[in-house]
Design a protein around this motif. Structure first.
Motif, PDB file in Angstrom:
ATOM      1  N   GLY A 193       0.809  -1.207   0.000  1.00 42.47           N
ATOM      2  CA  GLY A 193       0.000   0.000   0.000  1.00 42.47           C
ATOM      3  C   GLY A 193       0.842   1.256   0.000  1.00 42.47           C
ATOM      4  N   THR A 194       2.167   1.100  -0.040  1.00 41.98           N
ATOM      5  CA  THR A 194       3.097   2.228  -0.029  1.00 41.98           C
ATOM      6  C   THR A 194       3.491   2.595  -1.455  1.00 41.98           C
ATOM      7  N   GLU A 195       3.566   3.884  -1.723  1.00 36.72           N
ATOM      8  CA  GLU A 195       3.964   4.348  -3.051  1.00 36.72           C
ATOM      9  C   GLU A 195       5.473   4.563  -3.092  1.00 36.72           C
ATOM     10  N   VAL A 235       0.187  14.504  17.648  1.00 35.99           N
ATOM     11  CA  VAL A 235      -0.892  13.857  16.896  1.00 35.99           C
ATOM     12  C   VAL A 235      -0.807  14.293  15.436  1.00 35.99           C
ATOM     13  N   ALA A 236      -1.448  13.507  14.569  1.00 34.31           N
ATOM     14  CA  ALA A 236      -1.468  13.833  13.145  1.00 34.31           C
ATOM     15  C   ALA A 236      -2.641  13.121  12.488  1.00 34.31           C
ATOM     16  N   VAL A 237      -3.034  13.635  11.320  1.00 30.29           N
ATOM     17  CA  VAL A 237      -4.049  12.986  10.490  1.00 30.29           C
ATOM     18  C   VAL A 237      -3.461  12.867   9.090  1.00 30.29           C
ATOM     19  N   TYR A 238      -3.531  11.666   8.513  1.00 28.02           N
ATOM     20  CA  TYR A 238      -3.015  11.415   7.177  1.00 28.02           C
ATOM     21  C   TYR A 238      -4.161  11.003   6.248  1.00 28.02           C
ATOM     22  N   ASN A 267      -7.094  21.183  15.531  1.00 26.04           N
ATOM     23  CA  ASN A 267      -7.380  20.983  14.113  1.00 26.04           C
ATOM     24  C   ASN A 267      -6.132  20.445  13.428  1.00 26.04           C
ATOM     25  N   CYS A 268      -6.244  19.278  12.786  1.00 23.39           N
ATOM     26  CA  CYS A 268      -5.109  18.660  12.103  1.00 23.39           C
ATOM     27  C   CYS A 268      -5.353  18.661  10.605  1.00 23.39           C
ATOM     28  N   THR A 269      -4.495  19.334   9.889  1.00 26.40           N
ATOM     29  CA  THR A 269      -4.561  19.281   8.434  1.00 26.40           C
ATOM     30  C   THR A 269      -3.769  18.079   7.940  1.00 26.40           C
ATOM     31  N   ASP A 270      -4.061  17.635   6.748  1.00 23.49           N
ATOM     32  CA  ASP A 270      -3.481  16.408   6.199  1.00 23.49           C
ATOM     33  C   ASP A 270      -1.952  16.446   6.236  1.00 23.49           C
ATOM     34  N   ASN A 568       1.521   6.696   8.914  1.00 22.14           N
ATOM     35  CA  ASN A 568       1.326   7.498   7.704  1.00 22.14           C
ATOM     36  C   ASN A 568       0.943   6.577   6.552  1.00 22.14           C
ATOM     37  N   LEU A 569      -0.354   6.443   6.309  1.00 19.53           N
ATOM     38  CA  LEU A 569      -0.834   5.506   5.295  1.00 19.53           C
ATOM     39  C   LEU A 569      -0.554   5.989   3.885  1.00 19.53           C
ATOM     40  N   ASN A 570      -0.269   7.271   3.725  1.00 21.75           N
ATOM     41  CA  ASN A 570      -0.092   7.830   2.382  1.00 21.75           C
ATOM     42  C   ASN A 570       1.352   8.236   2.097  1.00 21.75           C
ATOM     43  N   ARG A 571       2.281   7.666   2.838  1.00 23.54           N
ATOM     44  CA  ARG A 571       3.667   8.091   2.657  1.00 23.54           C
ATOM     45  C   ARG A 571       4.209   7.618   1.302  1.00 23.54           C
TER      46      ARG A 571
END
Length: 616
Positions: A193-195, A235-238, A267-270, A568-571
């Motif tokens: 699932g990693t690019e 904290v973070a949002v991905y 508030n967590c931005t992407d 980080n699912l979108n790393r």
């Protein structure tokens, strides 16, 4: 066939030259001449050879044409394919078993989709009579099946494959794949699932979903300022932007059972890491701190394993030290204060310094120091350090010689951590007492080949004996003296673990000063032979227990979390680790220069032979 130098075919223009030569070549004409008997006989012979001559001339022309063609092909450097990249010996499927593959969306996890797609490809490959090998890149890379031609065996292997909670051993998986490609022509497919920006010769199969997103706790830490703790939460949002509610519960605060709670909203931005601070909670000691997050709009992210976090280390173990001496040495007192300050973040060190015999305790301490006056028997519940002993306590299997006077310089003994950063040759003395026998002890320092500093550290005894008088030696005035005391505590009373937070799969060094050492998680207990290095394969809270010489069971708590990189699912990574080991199958070609040269030589030989026959 492929030509490396197609311009070499220009040599075929020689065929045109050959044609021109034959066109301008003069031909024979019939002219009447006077006849003789010999002439008539020659004509009879010529008529018989006319058919053979025509056939020979045709062969000569054909040889000349072939000579030009072969020379042209030799100049163009032809290669002939002897093996096609499409003729595979096997397909190698690598399945990413990293923690991020547990991310779920649309009713399935990334890992489940990877296994499903690998199963379908394996069935198709085996149906084309191409066997498959499957490698799982989990916490440690391993083969699932190797060069398997039975789809039932593949299904059975995939049924046992499990996704880990650690970062996958991708490089190890590629090494396993490379071992297979060295002995066969194989394609490598990587389900992940990693690019990756550069996948090399590996075919990457993306099993992620556009709906994957994750809100996570990356780290929690407590910092003491003016003896009071402030708590920091990263904290973070991905994959999305969300408001997060962060809850903190600090348990067992200030030597009591009280729980202090606090909350914050951010508030967590992407992709942005936010640090939330919880100050002024009035906490100077605590058992543990629990942190959890919740998305403000009530939605649930794809990966829940990193939504909670536990922090330990807010309550330090108490170490009790007794320094007993009828004539207390200020240098000794100073060294102990240095020790107390050095390890203020590790231990609460309590110092007791009795001078009267009736005040000296023989139990209840972790470290006993006796200078000059010795106890009648050795304490059995802690480390004992005897300095300039006048007598030998019962239970200590050593014997001492008499005092020797002079000007002496020490020399080093066996290598031991207690002597780290200590130069024995810098230590001098005018009086020493030799240790003549010491059963089970090892000598760290000598004076005139006599043992003067010896130690023993095993289950039966933890003791050190220094037979120098600090009043007649320069040791107490050297910086090496407090260093020796600190080293001694590191040696005899090591810190069980160096931290209270570890990643899944990270190596954890365990030391202990007691026995019956166990790692406890819930109802599960695992015995450990220390010193040891272990790693945890599951996130959660763990406790290391040990039984001290006093009979007390000491505990050290720690938390194992998902690695921050896995949250980080979108790393996007630059390249696949170990991808350089894998080479994509290619067509295998071979030159035919030798065969063309042999053919050219044969044609030239035949042409010269025919030419010679024509003149006969």
């Amino acid at each position: 066939m492929r030509l490396l130098l197609p311009l070499g075919l220009l040599a075929l223009l020689g065929l045109l030259v050959l044609l021109i030569i034959y066109l301008i070549k003069p031909s024979y004409q019939n002219k009447p001449i006077s006849s003789t008997y010999i002439w008539r006989e020659s004509l009879k012979y010529r008529k018989k050879q006319k058919t053979d001559s025509i056939f020979r001339n045709l062969l000569i022309i054909l040889c000349q044409i072939l000579t030009i063609v072969l020379a042209a092909f030799i100049l163009s450097m032809p290669l002939v394919q002897i093996y096609s990249a499409d003729d595979l010996d096997q397909n190698i499927l690598v399945i990413d078993g990293s923690a991020n593959m547990r991310a779920a969306s649309n009713g399935s996890t990334r890992f489940e989709r990877a296994v499903s797609q690998a199963r379908e490809f394996a069935e198709e490959s085996i149906g084309r009579n191409v066997p498959v090998s499957i490698i799982l890149a989990g916490e440690q890379a391993s083969y699932v099946v190797t060069e398997e031609s039975s789809f039932e065996a593949v299904e059975e292997g995939l049924a046992t494959a499990q996704c880990s909670y650690a970062a996958g051993d991708i490089e190890g998986a590629m090494r396993l794949a490379d071992a297979l490609t060295e002995k066969s022509n194989a394609q490598v497919y990587y389900y992940t699932g990693t690019e990756y920006r550069n996948a090399g010769d590996i075919n990457v199969i993306d099993v992620s979903s556009e709906n994957d997103w994750n809100a996570c706790i990356l780290d929690v830490r407590a910092e003491s300022v003016d003896n009071y703790y402030s708590f920091y939460v990263d904290v973070a949002v991905y994959g999305s932007s969300k408001y997060l509610d962060i809850s903190l519960a600090v348990n067992g605060t200030n030597d009591g059972e009280e729980t202090v709670t606090a909350q914050s909203r951010t508030n967590c931005t992407d992709g942005e890491t936010i640090t939330v601070k919880f100050p002024d909670l009035g906490v100077y000691r605590f058992e543990d701190a629990a942190v959890s997050i919740r998305v403000d709009d009530g939605t649930v992210d794809s990966f829940e394993s990193d939504d909670t976090f536990y922090l330990y280390g807010g309550k330090k173990e108490t170490i009790r030290i007794q320094y007993a001496s009828s004539l207390q040495n200020n240098f000794f007192t100073g060294a102990l204060l240095v020790l107390q300050s050095t390890y203020a973040d590790r231990w609460d060190i309590e110092l007791s310094m009795p001078t009267e015999a009736e005040e000296i305790a023989m139990s209840g301490y972790d470290f006993y120091i006796f200078e000059h006056s010795m106890p009648s028997a050795m304490p059995t519940d802690g480390v004992v350090f005897l300095v300039n002993p006048s007598t030998v306590p019962r239970g200590l299997n050593i014997s001492l010689g008499g005092n020797i006077s002079g000007d002496f310089t020490m020399t080093g003994g066996v290598v031991n951590p207690i002597m780290n950063y200590i130069d024995a040759t810098a230590i001098t003395a005018t009086i020493y007492r030799p240790i003549t026998t010491a059963e089970g002890f090892e000598t760290l320092m000598y004076c005139e080949s006599d043992s003067v500093f010896t130690v023993r550290n095993d289950e039966d005894m933890k003791a050190a004996i220094l037979t120098l008088n600090l009043n007649t030696s320069n040791l107490a005035m050297l910086y090496q003296f407090p260093t020796m005391i600190v080293n001694m505590f590191d040696y005899f009373i090591p810190q069980t673990i160096q931290d209270n937070v570890f990643d899944v799969g990270e190596e954890i060094a365990i030391q202990a000063r007691g026995t019956d050492v166990k790692v406890v998680c819930g109802q599960s207990e695992t015995a450990v032979q220390v010193p040891a290095t272990v790693s945890m394969s599951m996130p959660g809270s763990y406790t290391i227990t040990q039984v001290l010489a006093t009979g007390r069971r000491a505990e050290a708590d720690f938390y194992v979390k998902i690695a921050s990189s896995e949250s980080n699912l979108n790393r996007i990574e630059d390249e696949i680790p170990g991808a350089s080991l894998i080479e994509k199958p290619e067509d295998i070609e071979s030159d035919i220069y030798l065969w063309l040269a042999v053919a050219l030589f044969a044609v030239l030989f035949l042409e010269r032979f025919l030419q010679a026959r024509e003149k006969i």
